[in-house]
Design a protein around this motif. Structure first.
Motif, PDB file in Angstrom:
ATOM      1  N   ALA A 122      43.318  49.146  40.591  1.00  0.00           N
ATOM      2  CA  ALA A 122      41.335  49.040  40.281  1.00  0.00           C
ATOM      3  C   ALA A 122      41.586  47.677  39.217  1.00  0.00           C
ATOM      4  O   ALA A 122      41.040  46.448  39.598  1.00  0.00           O
ATOM      5  CB  ALA A 122      40.820  50.169  39.395  1.00  0.00           C
ATOM      6  N   TYR A 123      42.510  47.317  38.279  1.00  0.00           N
ATOM      7  CA  TYR A 123      42.995  46.315  37.875  1.00  0.00           C
ATOM      8  C   TYR A 123      43.510  44.833  38.333  1.00  0.00           C
ATOM      9  O   TYR A 123      42.083  44.028  38.344  1.00  0.00           O
ATOM     10  CB  TYR A 123      43.652  46.555  36.358  1.00  0.00           C
ATOM     11  N   ALA A 124      43.990  45.428  39.565  1.00  0.00           N
ATOM     12  CA  ALA A 124      44.414  43.961  40.372  1.00  0.00           C
ATOM     13  C   ALA A 124      42.885  43.978  41.123  1.00  0.00           C
ATOM     14  O   ALA A 124      42.991  42.351  41.252  1.00  0.00           O
ATOM     15  CB  ALA A 124      45.943  44.232  40.670  1.00  0.00           C
ATOM     16  N   SER A 125      43.251  44.143  41.921  1.00  0.00           N
ATOM     17  CA  SER A 125      41.315  43.948  42.647  1.00  0.00           C
ATOM     18  C   SER A 125      39.908  43.158  42.069  1.00  0.00           C
ATOM     19  O   SER A 125      39.760  42.729  42.310  1.00  0.00           O
ATOM     20  CB  SER A 125      41.123  45.203  43.226  1.00  0.00           C
ATOM     21  N   VAL A 135      48.380  42.290  46.856  1.00  0.00           N
ATOM     22  CA  VAL A 135      47.098  42.835  47.733  1.00  0.00           C
ATOM     23  C   VAL A 135      46.092  43.036  46.859  1.00  0.00           C
ATOM     24  O   VAL A 135      44.466  42.968  47.937  1.00  0.00           O
ATOM     25  CB  VAL A 135      48.184  43.966  49.385  1.00  0.00           C
ATOM     26  N   CYS A 136      46.177  44.394  45.977  1.00  0.00           N
ATOM     27  CA  CYS A 136      45.095  44.940  45.577  1.00  0.00           C
ATOM     28  C   CYS A 136      43.912  43.662  45.607  1.00  0.00           C
ATOM     29  O   CYS A 136      43.302  43.680  45.508  1.00  0.00           O
ATOM     30  CB  CYS A 136      45.687  45.744  45.033  1.00  0.00           C
ATOM     31  N   SER A 160      44.414  40.163  46.337  1.00  0.00           N
ATOM     32  CA  SER A 160      43.872  39.629  47.534  1.00  0.00           C
ATOM     33  C   SER A 160      43.117  39.772  49.060  1.00  0.00           C
ATOM     34  O   SER A 160      42.336  39.247  49.354  1.00  0.00           O
ATOM     35  CB  SER A 160      45.129  38.425  48.292  1.00  0.00           C
ATOM     36  N   MET A 161      42.954  41.148  49.238  1.00  0.00           N
ATOM     37  CA  MET A 161      41.949  41.626  50.085  1.00  0.00           C
ATOM     38  C   MET A 161      40.672  41.831  49.528  1.00  0.00           C
ATOM     39  O   MET A 161      40.449  41.712  50.110  1.00  0.00           O
ATOM     40  CB  MET A 161      43.003  43.570  49.970  1.00  0.00           C
ATOM     41  N   ARG A 162      41.022  41.830  47.759  1.00  0.00           N
ATOM     42  CA  ARG A 162      38.902  41.924  47.529  1.00  0.00           C
ATOM     43  C   ARG A 162      38.473  40.751  46.909  1.00  0.00           C
ATOM     44  O   ARG A 162      37.539  40.376  46.794  1.00  0.00           O
ATOM     45  CB  ARG A 162      38.879  42.961  46.352  1.00  0.00           C
ATOM     46  N   ASN A 163      40.102  39.839  47.065  1.00  0.00           N
ATOM     47  CA  ASN A 163      39.485  38.348  46.491  1.00  0.00           C
ATOM     48  C   ASN A 163      39.262  37.295  47.196  1.00  0.00           C
ATOM     49  O   ASN A 163      39.220  35.916  46.393  1.00  0.00           O
ATOM     50  CB  ASN A 163      39.561  38.049  44.400  1.00  0.00           C
ATOM     51  N   GLY A 164      40.256  37.534  47.542  1.00  0.00           N
ATOM     52  CA  GLY A 164      41.104  36.248  48.633  1.00  0.00           C
ATOM     53  C   GLY A 164      42.308  35.499  47.727  1.00  0.00           C
ATOM     54  O   GLY A 164      42.452  36.167  46.392  1.00  0.00           O
ATOM     55  N   THR A 165      42.558  34.156  48.287  1.00  0.00           N
ATOM     56  CA  THR A 165      43.818  34.204  47.651  1.00  0.00           C
ATOM     57  C   THR A 165      43.584  32.682  46.257  1.00  0.00           C
ATOM     58  O   THR A 165      44.456  31.744  45.538  1.00  0.00           O
ATOM     59  CB  THR A 165      44.854  33.183  48.004  1.00  0.00           C
ATOM     60  N   GLU A 166      41.851  32.534  46.406  1.00  0.00           N
ATOM     61  CA  GLU A 166      42.004  31.356  45.692  1.00  0.00           C
ATOM     62  C   GLU A 166      42.274  31.581  44.080  1.00  0.00           C
ATOM     63  O   GLU A 166      41.946  30.529  43.139  1.00  0.00           O
ATOM     64  CB  GLU A 166      39.898  30.800  46.118  1.00  0.00           C
ATOM     65  N   GLY A 167      41.986  32.367  43.310  1.00  0.00           N
ATOM     66  CA  GLY A 167      42.450  32.281  42.279  1.00  0.00           C
ATOM     67  C   GLY A 167      43.490  33.013  41.723  1.00  0.00           C
ATOM     68  O   GLY A 167      43.866  33.469  40.648  1.00  0.00           O
ATOM     69  N   MET A 168      44.623  32.611  42.723  1.00  0.00           N
ATOM     70  CA  MET A 168      45.608  33.258  42.874  1.00  0.00           C
ATOM     71  C   MET A 168      46.795  31.722  42.427  1.00  0.00           C
ATOM     72  O   MET A 168      47.014  30.929  42.764  1.00  0.00           O
ATOM     73  CB  MET A 168      46.256  33.691  44.066  1.00  0.00           C
ATOM     74  N   TYR A 169      47.727  31.942  40.901  1.00  0.00           N
ATOM     75  CA  TYR A 169      48.654  31.339  40.939  1.00  0.00           C
ATOM     76  C   TYR A 169      49.900  31.735  40.671  1.00  0.00           C
ATOM     77  O   TYR A 169      50.074  32.644  40.424  1.00  0.00           O
ATOM     78  CB  TYR A 169      48.392  30.212  39.440  1.00  0.00           C
ATOM     79  N   SER A 201      31.075  45.465  47.315  1.00  0.00           N
ATOM     80  CA  SER A 201      30.108  44.099  45.207  1.00  0.00           C
ATOM     81  C   SER A 201      31.307  46.222  44.302  1.00  0.00           C
ATOM     82  O   SER A 201      31.802  45.709  43.166  1.00  0.00           O
ATOM     83  CB  SER A 201      28.534  45.002  45.192  1.00  0.00           C
ATOM     84  N   ASP A 202      31.283  46.818  45.458  1.00  0.00           N
ATOM     85  CA  ASP A 202      31.945  48.437  44.259  1.00  0.00           C
ATOM     86  C   ASP A 202      33.545  48.456  44.639  1.00  0.00           C
ATOM     87  O   ASP A 202      33.873  48.661  45.588  1.00  0.00           O
ATOM     88  CB  ASP A 202      31.012  49.536  44.439  1.00  0.00           C
ATOM     89  N   PHE A 203      33.777  49.541  43.378  1.00  0.00           N
ATOM     90  CA  PHE A 203      35.830  49.686  43.878  1.00  0.00           C
ATOM     91  C   PHE A 203      34.814  50.877  44.480  1.00  0.00           C
ATOM     92  O   PHE A 203      34.781  51.944  43.225  1.00  0.00           O
ATOM     93  CB  PHE A 203      36.357  49.279  42.514  1.00  0.00           C
ATOM     94  N   LEU A 204      35.940  51.108  45.277  1.00  0.00           N
ATOM     95  CA  LEU A 204      35.645  52.434  45.724  1.00  0.00           C
ATOM     96  C   LEU A 204      36.834  53.512  45.279  1.00  0.00           C
ATOM     97  O   LEU A 204      38.271  53.426  44.651  1.00  0.00           O
ATOM     98  CB  LEU A 204      36.022  52.395  46.866  1.00  0.00           C
ATOM     99  N   ARG A 205      36.333  54.552  44.496  1.00  0.00           N
ATOM    100  CA  ARG A 205      37.429  55.676  43.903  1.00  0.00           C
ATOM    101  C   ARG A 205      37.618  56.793  44.502  1.00  0.00           C
ATOM    102  O   ARG A 205      36.425  57.515  44.415  1.00  0.00           O
ATOM    103  CB  ARG A 205      36.666  55.784  42.402  1.00  0.00           C
TER     104      ARG A 205
END
Length: 240
Positions: free
Chosen positions: A5-8, A45-46, A48-57, A210-214
């Protein structure tokens, strides 16, 4: 499920992996050891699967500046279940389950978002956003049996006896989910208290829905005879 939940949901993801002595083992921890850990792959993976890699450093040294990860950085991380786990190294002594099992629910949900996003954007001819999504789906489909293993061998100790079980992970859940989404039914994943189904969403966050699935998980047909089925909602023997 909190890691997923947090990482995604995070806007940015910064990997800090300098060369550092391990506190308990006679090892040096670095980017290589980070990449080999299952939980480290899972958090990547949690996100990048939801956001892509553009915000990863990536930061690997005290004086080295943060650098954006390369576009194909996710490819190794996608093989989450090939990663190293402390519970497996200890052969699950005194443990009820393997950590692999706890990741089926969140990764299944994130994959559902990703596949649904691709399916809906293909219908709407949204080519700009589609490229990033399809890059992930291409790698997943090329290695689906490795990325989402149907089962795995788990070593445990019961009454001072070493026991090896074949335990179901994803079974046929990925194929069933894809089938439901493409047929227009959507997917519903049940646990004892919740039901989640896909509804068309007008907005996609970065490259996911847009919604996180629980949700919990239900395993269907498709496992081998004698494979033990265990999930967040209990354990049963496969009689199919």
């Amino acid at each position: 499920r909190s890691l997923a939940a947090y990482a995604s949901s995070a806007t940015y993801f910064v990997i800090v992996a300098p060369d550092t002595p391990h506190a308990d083992l006679d090892d040096i921890c670095d980017l290589g050891t980070y990449q080999r850990r299952m939980w480290c792959r899972a958090e990547q993976v949690c996100h990048s699967m939801r956001n892509g890699t553009e915000g990863m450093y990536l930061g690997v040294g005290k004086k080295a500046p943060l650098e954006p990860v390369k576009g194909d950085f996710f490819q190794e991380s996608l093989h989450v279940f090939d990663g190293e786990l402390t519970c497996c190294r200890l052969e699950h002594k005194g443990m009820g389950a393997c950590d692999r099992q706890s990741l089926v629910i969140p990764l299944l949900g994130l994959y559902g978002e990703l596949f649904r996003a691709s399916y809906e954007m293909n219908k709407n001819d949204n080519s700009d956003a589609l490229a990033s999504v399809n890059a992930f789906l291409y790698e997943i489909e090329k290695h689906q049996e490795e990325v989402f293993p149907r089962s795995f061998e788990r070593v445990m100790w019961r009454k001072n006896k070493r026991v090896v079980d074949e335990v179901l992970l994803f079974g046929d859940l990925i194929d069933r989910m894809k089938s439901r989404i493409t047929s227009g039914i959507g997917f519903a994943i049940h646990d004892e208290k919740a039901t989640i189904s896909t509804k068309a969403s007008d907005t996609f966050v970065r490259h996911g829905a847009s919604d996180f699935l629980r949700h919990g998980v239900v395993h269907g047909a498709g496992a081998h005879d004698g494979v033990q089925i265990e999930s967040a909602v209990g354990a049963m023997e496969n009689k199919l």
